[in-house]
Design a protein around this motif. Structure first.
Motif, PDB file in Angstrom:
ATOM      1  N   ALA A   1      -0.828  -4.887   1.571  1.00 45.33           N
ATOM      2  CA  ALA A   1      -1.980  -4.051   1.214  1.00 45.33           C
ATOM      3  C   ALA A   1      -2.007  -2.777   2.050  1.00 45.33           C
ATOM      4  O   ALA A   1      -2.276  -1.681   1.537  1.00 45.33           O
ATOM      5  N   LEU A   2      -1.710  -2.904   3.335  1.00 46.27           N
ATOM      6  CA  LEU A   2      -1.695  -1.731   4.204  1.00 46.27           C
ATOM      7  C   LEU A   2      -0.574  -0.767   3.847  1.00 46.27           C
ATOM      8  O   LEU A   2      -0.753   0.455   3.882  1.00 46.27           O
ATOM      9  N   GLN A   3       0.585  -1.310   3.475  1.00 48.65           N
ATOM     10  CA  GLN A   3       1.692  -0.452   3.050  1.00 48.65           C
ATOM     11  C   GLN A   3       1.337   0.290   1.769  1.00 48.65           C
ATOM     12  O   GLN A   3       1.674   1.462   1.609  1.00 48.65           O
ATOM     13  N   LYS A   4       0.643  -0.394   0.868  1.00 48.38           N
ATOM     14  CA  LYS A   4       0.208   0.245  -0.370  1.00 48.38           C
ATOM     15  C   LYS A   4      -0.761   1.388  -0.063  1.00 48.38           C
ATOM     16  O   LYS A   4      -0.647   2.475  -0.628  1.00 48.38           O
ATOM     17  N   GLN A   5      -1.702   1.137   0.860  1.00 43.81           N
ATOM     18  CA  GLN A   5      -2.639   2.188   1.259  1.00 43.81           C
ATOM     19  C   GLN A   5      -1.905   3.351   1.900  1.00 43.81           C
ATOM     20  O   GLN A   5      -2.230   4.514   1.648  1.00 43.81           O
ATOM     21  N   LEU A   6      -0.919   3.052   2.722  1.00 43.49           N
ATOM     22  CA  LEU A   6      -0.150   4.095   3.393  1.00 43.49           C
ATOM     23  C   LEU A   6       0.591   4.965   2.382  1.00 43.49           C
ATOM     24  O   LEU A   6       0.607   6.194   2.504  1.00 43.49           O
ATOM     25  N   ARG A   7       1.201   4.329   1.384  1.00 39.94           N
ATOM     26  CA  ARG A   7       1.876   5.102   0.340  1.00 39.94           C
ATOM     27  C   ARG A   7       0.890   5.989  -0.405  1.00 39.94           C
ATOM     28  O   ARG A   7       1.189   7.148  -0.705  1.00 39.94           O
ATOM     29  N   GLN A   8      -0.303   5.454  -0.705  1.00 38.68           N
ATOM     30  CA  GLN A   8      -1.318   6.222  -1.420  1.00 38.68           C
ATOM     31  C   GLN A   8      -1.767   7.426  -0.586  1.00 38.68           C
ATOM     32  O   GLN A   8      -1.888   8.529  -1.106  1.00 38.68           O
ATOM     33  N   VAL A   9      -2.000   7.202   0.712  1.00 35.39           N
ATOM     34  CA  VAL A   9      -2.409   8.298   1.588  1.00 35.39           C
ATOM     35  C   VAL A   9      -1.292   9.340   1.663  1.00 35.39           C
ATOM     36  O   VAL A   9      -1.565  10.546   1.658  1.00 35.39           O
TER      37      VAL A   9
END
Length: 143
Positions: free
Chosen positions: A47-55
């Protein structure tokens, strides 16, 4: 009569197995608990990696938008028509994205008139959008 040594050996083996079984139960429970924690941590990492990609994507979009705002664009009637055709939009829909009427887009494409410098900047920023982003923006305008 049974040999005392063999009786002692079987009793010691039985007691040792009983103690080992008790130890193994606690280890199995701890192992199960640790596996559950590891699975939860993996989900959290994903989930954090997904957020990082989105940011990262949003940051790139902001940088691109900033570059687009600072860039000086030139107007070309044929390129405007080609870009509108690439997006598959009508002149009216493309005009909504650019903030002008469909008739104005038609006149610009035919070379009958030219956009103002602010409108050229707006058209240039439209060219930096992807087709998907442009259609999403058009949906917002129509809503």
């Amino acid at each position: 009569m049974a040999n005392i040594a063999s009786l002692l050996k079987t009793e010691i083996t039985r007691i040792a197995r009983k103690e080992v079984r008790a130890e193994l139960e606690s280890l199995k429970k701890a192992n199960s608990h640790h596996r559950a924690l590891i699975a939860e941590l993996r989900r959290e990492i994903a989930a954090l990696q997904k957020q990082l990609r989105q940011v990262g994507r949003e940051r790139i979009a902001v940088v691109n938008e900033t570059k687009a705002l600072n860039r000086k664009y030139r107007f070309s009637a044929t390129r405007l028509a080609a870009h509108r055709a690439k997006f598959g939009l009508s002149a009216a829909d493309y005009g909504k994205l650019a903030g002008v009427s469909g008739n104005t887009i038609y006149l610009w494409e035919r070379g009958k008139s030219r956009p103002k410098p602010e409108q050229v900047q707006q058209l240039g920023m439209l060219k930096s959008l992807s087709r998907k982003a442009a259609l999403a923006q058009l949906e917002k305008i129509n809503a």
